[in-house]
Each structure stands twice: as structure tokens, then as C-alpha cells.
Design a protein around this motif. Structure first.
Motif, PDB file in Angstrom:
ATOM      1  N   ARG A 145       0.901  -1.275  -0.092  1.00  0.00           N
ATOM      2  CA  ARG A 145       0.026  -0.095   0.035  1.00  0.00           C
ATOM      3  C   ARG A 145       0.635   1.449   0.042  1.00  0.00           C
ATOM      4  NH1 ARG A 145      -4.867  -1.201   4.684  1.00  0.00           N
ATOM      5  NH2 ARG A 145      -5.993  -2.670   3.346  1.00  0.00           N
ATOM      6  N   ALA A 146       0.366   2.400  -0.381  1.00  0.00           N
ATOM      7  CA  ALA A 146       0.730   3.607  -0.008  1.00  0.00           C
ATOM      8  C   ALA A 146      -0.121   4.719   0.343  1.00  0.00           C
ATOM      9  CB  ALA A 146       1.311   4.077  -1.587  1.00  0.00           C
ATOM     10  N   VAL A 147       0.266   5.506   1.299  1.00  0.00           N
ATOM     11  CA  VAL A 147      -0.655   6.529   1.644  1.00  0.00           C
ATOM     12  C   VAL A 147      -0.209   7.946   0.987  1.00  0.00           C
ATOM     13  CG1 VAL A 147      -1.664   7.814   3.619  1.00  0.00           C
ATOM     14  CG2 VAL A 147      -1.152   5.250   3.920  1.00  0.00           C
ATOM     15  N   LEU A 148      -1.282   8.424   0.519  1.00  0.00           N
ATOM     16  CA  LEU A 148      -0.687   9.700  -0.242  1.00  0.00           C
ATOM     17  C   LEU A 148      -1.622  10.730   0.500  1.00  0.00           C
ATOM     18  CD1 LEU A 148       0.078  11.439  -2.513  1.00  0.00           C
ATOM     19  CD2 LEU A 148      -1.827  10.991  -4.030  1.00  0.00           C
ATOM     20  N   ASN A 149      -0.726  11.905   1.053  1.00  0.00           N
ATOM     21  CA  ASN A 149      -1.313  13.023   1.767  1.00  0.00           C
ATOM     22  C   ASN A 149      -1.290  14.205   0.724  1.00  0.00           C
ATOM     23  OD1 ASN A 149      -2.217  14.949   3.684  1.00  0.00           O
ATOM     24  ND2 ASN A 149      -0.245  15.729   3.628  1.00  0.00           N
ATOM     25  N   LEU A 150      -2.374  14.682   0.312  1.00  0.00           N
ATOM     26  CA  LEU A 150      -2.489  15.899  -0.832  1.00  0.00           C
ATOM     27  C   LEU A 150      -2.941  16.928   0.065  1.00  0.00           C
ATOM     28  CD1 LEU A 150      -4.552  13.963  -3.677  1.00  0.00           C
ATOM     29  CD2 LEU A 150      -2.204  14.655  -3.720  1.00  0.00           C
ATOM     30  N   GLY A 151      -1.799  17.556   0.774  1.00  0.00           N
ATOM     31  CA  GLY A 151      -1.877  18.846   1.199  1.00  0.00           C
ATOM     32  C   GLY A 151      -1.541  20.074   0.673  1.00  0.00           C
ATOM     33  N   GLY A 152      -0.867  20.957   1.276  1.00  0.00           N
ATOM     34  CA  GLY A 152      -0.159  22.005   0.493  1.00  0.00           C
ATOM     35  C   GLY A 152       0.882  21.463  -0.407  1.00  0.00           C
ATOM     36  N   ILE A 153       1.706  20.450   0.359  1.00  0.00           N
ATOM     37  CA  ILE A 153       2.688  19.626  -0.625  1.00  0.00           C
ATOM     38  C   ILE A 153       2.049  18.223  -0.493  1.00  0.00           C
ATOM     39  CG2 ILE A 153       4.966  18.836  -0.149  1.00  0.00           C
ATOM     40  CD1 ILE A 153       5.064  21.713  -1.194  1.00  0.00           C
ATOM     41  N   ALA A 154       2.219  17.353  -1.460  1.00  0.00           N
ATOM     42  CA  ALA A 154       2.154  16.020  -1.603  1.00  0.00           C
ATOM     43  C   ALA A 154       3.022  15.305  -0.931  1.00  0.00           C
ATOM     44  CB  ALA A 154       1.712  15.646  -3.100  1.00  0.00           C
ATOM     45  N   ASN A 155       2.961  14.215  -0.265  1.00  0.00           N
ATOM     46  CA  ASN A 155       3.711  13.264   0.064  1.00  0.00           C
ATOM     47  C   ASN A 155       3.269  11.803   0.190  1.00  0.00           C
ATOM     48  OD1 ASN A 155       2.590  13.176   3.035  1.00  0.00           O
ATOM     49  ND2 ASN A 155       3.456  15.462   3.049  1.00  0.00           N
ATOM     50  N   PHE A 156       4.056  10.886   0.081  1.00  0.00           N
ATOM     51  CA  PHE A 156       3.831   9.364   0.337  1.00  0.00           C
ATOM     52  C   PHE A 156       4.512   8.829   1.465  1.00  0.00           C
ATOM     53  CE2 PHE A 156       3.228   8.661  -4.490  1.00  0.00           C
ATOM     54  CZ  PHE A 156       1.986   8.272  -4.386  1.00  0.00           C
ATOM     55  N   THR A 157       3.542   8.024   1.832  1.00  0.00           N
ATOM     56  CA  THR A 157       4.085   7.036   3.023  1.00  0.00           C
ATOM     57  C   THR A 157       3.863   5.518   2.023  1.00  0.00           C
ATOM     58  OG1 THR A 157       3.519   7.965   5.064  1.00  0.00           O
ATOM     59  CG2 THR A 157       3.844   5.694   5.112  1.00  0.00           C
ATOM     60  N   LEU A 158       5.015   5.046   1.962  1.00  0.00           N
ATOM     61  CA  LEU A 158       5.115   3.515   1.104  1.00  0.00           C
ATOM     62  C   LEU A 158       4.986   2.488   2.452  1.00  0.00           C
ATOM     63  CD1 LEU A 158       7.888   4.199  -1.614  1.00  0.00           C
ATOM     64  CD2 LEU A 158       5.230   4.933  -1.326  1.00  0.00           C
ATOM     65  N   LEU A 159       4.012   1.580   2.313  1.00  0.00           N
ATOM     66  CA  LEU A 159       3.598   0.637   3.228  1.00  0.00           C
ATOM     67  C   LEU A 159       3.819  -0.804   2.612  1.00  0.00           C
ATOM     68  CD1 LEU A 159       0.831   2.274   5.120  1.00  0.00           C
ATOM     69  CD2 LEU A 159       3.110   2.410   5.852  1.00  0.00           C
ATOM     70  N   PRO A 160       4.927  -1.411   2.304  1.00  0.00           N
ATOM     71  CA  PRO A 160       4.810  -2.546   1.755  1.00  0.00           C
ATOM     72  C   PRO A 160       4.463  -3.790   2.725  1.00  0.00           C
ATOM     73  CG  PRO A 160       7.181  -2.050   2.329  1.00  0.00           C
ATOM     74  CD  PRO A 160       6.354  -0.715   2.485  1.00  0.00           C
ATOM     75  N   ALA A 161       3.812  -4.837   2.154  1.00  0.00           N
ATOM     76  CA  ALA A 161       3.390  -5.988   2.962  1.00  0.00           C
ATOM     77  C   ALA A 161       4.595  -6.414   3.776  1.00  0.00           C
ATOM     78  CB  ALA A 161       2.844  -6.918   2.091  1.00  0.00           C
ATOM     79  N   ARG A 162       5.900  -6.310   3.079  1.00  0.00           N
ATOM     80  CA  ARG A 162       7.190  -6.963   3.870  1.00  0.00           C
ATOM     81  C   ARG A 162       8.194  -5.798   3.368  1.00  0.00           C
ATOM     82  NH1 ARG A 162       4.217 -11.071   2.437  1.00  0.00           N
ATOM     83  NH2 ARG A 162       4.934 -11.039   0.548  1.00  0.00           N
ATOM     84  N   GLY A 163       8.969  -5.251   4.426  1.00  0.00           N
ATOM     85  CA  GLY A 163      10.068  -4.688   4.152  1.00  0.00           C
ATOM     86  C   GLY A 163       9.961  -3.183   4.754  1.00  0.00           C
TER      87      GLY A 163
END
Length: 373
Positions: A170-188
């Protein structure tokens, strides 16, 4: 360190005003072990003159004096304290029942790559604790920068605690003033980084040309056509090619930056459409480069209400589910505020709040300064 019984439910308040400075998000959160519930969330408007000045400073403007900075620090803290008290009252909860307030403050400068790296958020925690009579935690970012990190993003640790799934990348995408990702692999390892501008540029362009603080439902952008030549000039910005860890803000992506790439003949609505497309393509580029196997993107932040932007991102990610964090129990408007309630809880428990793989810090650090009630 907090020696309270961690098994007992606790109430914490999280406060944040993001890059766009479009309001103070306040979230009253109940933690019951690992479970997190939003009790009440609301957004409280800034005083108009104060917001104007904060945006000017955030976009690289200089303060007139140390006296002005000192006064702004107190004004921001007063506004944050009031927001905390308002959300507590709206939930019909006594302030005495709230364990802590976690305050992000208002960023006015973010220079983690400078010769003398720093990040600066206004909003004196002493004032917040004094006005609310609640233990407060503030100044979360500077310890990570002191440890060699970017000081951002800090929310990925919360995303991982709440949204990681052992059966799906999965990835969490925050679309605020700036866009940022949190990458949530099933493993790793969990990773996270800024991808570039999101609402900050679109809001600013819309306010200049339409007199409204944001482009409701993406209607202004939808009335234009993306200018591909302009898009490529914007996309050639060297920052986009930098590897993570990386972070950014209004001081880098602002209207003067946009203006420097214009020929002068563009229609305002076409520029708006191009800025929307810039957000979409830089988000997609980042995901393809750093976690191409992603199967689900969970979106939060103000951009979740822009269907044109979400449609452009989804169209470029075939086979990937793009959906709101609401589908997984987290209100997309208050994920970041909830995260700072969580970070305050971690600080009081003496637990680290940063992820070195995300920020680039030399190690895990307990973040923030505690201001006792």
C-alpha cells in the motif's frame, strides 16, 4: 517518560496547520491500546491578517524584525490553544480528561539542506499549556533535523501503525499543500517522502485569479486545458529528480516559481489545469520509481475533495485502487491532526516518533518538547 498504564484508554488532541495555512485542524482522539478513534474533528479559521502574514513568511518573505517574529509566535500559539479548547468543548469533554495536546505549529521556514540545517514552526508550547491547562508537546521536527534528518515527513509512523497490511503493498498519499507518500509494503521497511506541490500552488493561483481560497471540486482546473510545454518546464525542476529522503514547502514551490516559467500568454484556467497535472504526474512518477508494485493508494488531505485531481492520478495508475482513507476508518481531513495526537502520546511514553528510513536521521529519536500543564 510517562509511567501511566498504557492499557487504559486516553484522550489526546492533535493540532496542525499545514503548508497552505488554510485553517487549524484540531482532532480529539481516543487511544485504546493500538486502536485509534476520532472523537471529534474540526477546522478553525485563522484571523485573516495573521494568515496573510504567515503565508508571506512561508513563501520566503522576511520578517520585519525579531519583535514581529516573537509576537507571531505568541499569536499562533493563542490560536492553536483556542482551537484545542473549542474541539474539546464541541465533544462535550472536560479538559481535565485530556491527557495531552500535540501541536505541530505553523511552519514559516524549512531548510533541512542548508549549511546550518533548520526547520521553524511558530506556536509557543508554553502558551498552549498555559491557556489550556493541559500537558502540551510541540516542536516535533527540530530533533530529527538535529540528528541529520529532513524533519519531515513525520506522519508515516502513524500511517504504518494504523494502515499497514501484511497482505498488500500500500501507499498513503497526503494531498496537502505539499504532496507526500508513505510507502507501506506488505514486507520491508516503511518509507516516506514529499513528491512536490499539491494544493499550495493550486490554491494560490486560484486565489490570485478567482479571489477564492481554493479551487472547489477542481472546477477552475476543469475549465482549462493543461499546457504540455509549461508542464515540462515545471517538471524539469531539479528537486523532482532528487532521491529520498527529501521534503519541501512553500519556500520552494510558490507563485514566483510558477511565474518564472510562464511565457505570459497563458490563460489563467490553463495554468490551473497544468498545476493540477503537475501534482498528478509527480505523484505517479514517485510511486512508479519507489514502489511500482503498489496495489492500493489511500488518499488523505484536502486534495481528497478534488475529484479532478484524483481522477488524473487514478488514470495514470491502472490496476491500482485509489481511495480515501475513510474506507479504512480514518477521516481524510484529520489524519495529520490525529497523527500529532499520536506523536504526543509517543513522546510522553518515551518512544521514538520518527522513522530514520523516512527522514534520513541517524537514528530513532523521541520527538518534541513537553510543556507541563
Amino acid at each position: 517518560m510517562d509511567d501511566r498504564d498504557a492499557t487504559q484508554p486516553e484522550l489526546h488532541v492533535g493540532l496542525i496547520s499545514g503548508t497552505s495555512a488554510d485553517g487549524i485542524d484540531a482532532a480529539l482522539v481516543r487511544f485504546d491500546g493500538a486502536h485509534c478513534t476520532l472523537v471529534k474533528g474540526d477546522t478553525y479559521p485563522w484571523n485573516a491578517a495573521l494568515r496573510t502574514r504567515l503565508v508571506e513568511l512561508g513563501q520566503g518573505g522576511d520578517a520585519t524584525s525579531l519583535d514581529e517574529l516573537g509576537a507571531l509566535d505568541i499569536q499562533v500559539a493563542e490560536a492553536f490553544a483556542q482551537a484545542a479548547l473549542q474541539v474539546i468543548a464541541a465533544a462535550r469533554v472536560s479538559p481535565k480528561d485530556v491527557r495531552s495536546i500535540g501541536s505541530h505549529g505553523q511552519t514559516v521556514r524549512h531548510r533541512p539542506a542548508a549549511k546550518h540545517p533548520f526547520t521553524w514552526q511558530l506556536g509557543d508550547g508554553n502558551v498552549i499549556a498555559e491557556r489550556t491547562d493541559i500537558d502540551s508537546v510541540a516542536d516535533f521536527r527540530r530533533r530529527d533535523v538535529a540528528a541529520g534528518g529532513q524533519g519531515a515527513p513525520l506522519v508515516p509512523a502513524f500511517h504504518a501503525a494504523m494502515l499497514q497490511d501484511a497482505n498488500e503493498d500500500r501507499a498513503v498519499l497526503n494531498l496537502g499543500g505539499i504532496a507526500n507518500f508513505t510507502l507501506l509494503p506488505a514486507r520491508g521497511d516503511v518509507r516516506g517522502f514529499d513528491t512536490g506541490p499539491a494544493n499550495a500552488l493550486m490554491d494560490a493561483w486560484c486565489e490570485r485569479h478567482r479571489g477564492t481560497p481554493y479551487d472547489a471540486h477542481g472546477a477552475f482546473a476543469a475549465s482549462g486545458t493543461a499546457d504540455m510545454a509549461l508542464l515540462e518546464r515545471l517538471r524539469a525542476e531539479p528537486w523532482f529528480a532528487l532521491p529520498p529522503p527529501k521534503s519541501s514547502g512553500r519556500e520552494q514551490f510558490h507563485l514566483s516559481w510558477v511565474q518564472s516559467h510562464l511565457s505570459g500568454t497563458e490563460r489563467a484556467e490553463d495554468v490551473q489545469a497544468t498545476l493540477l497535472e503537475l501534482t498528478a504526474v509527480t505523484v505517479v512518477d514517485a510511486l512508479r520509481a519507489h514502489q511500482p508494485q503498489t496495489r492500493r493508494v489511500l488518499v488523505c488531505g484536502g486534495g481528497v475533495h478534488n475529484p479532478i485531481l484524483l481522477a488524473r492520478i487514478a488514470a495514470q495508475l491502472p490496476g491500482v485502487h485509489v481511495e480515501s482513507t475513510q474506507a479504512h476508518g480514518l477521516d481524510p481531513d484529520f489524519v495529520e491532526a490525529m497523527a500529532f495526537a499520536w506523536l504526543a502520546r509517543e513522546t510522553l511514553a518515551g518512544r521514538p516518533g520518527n522513522l530514520p528510513a523516512v527522514t534520513g536521521a541517524r537514528g530513532a529519536r523521541v520527538l518534541g518538547v513537553v510543556y507541563p500543564r
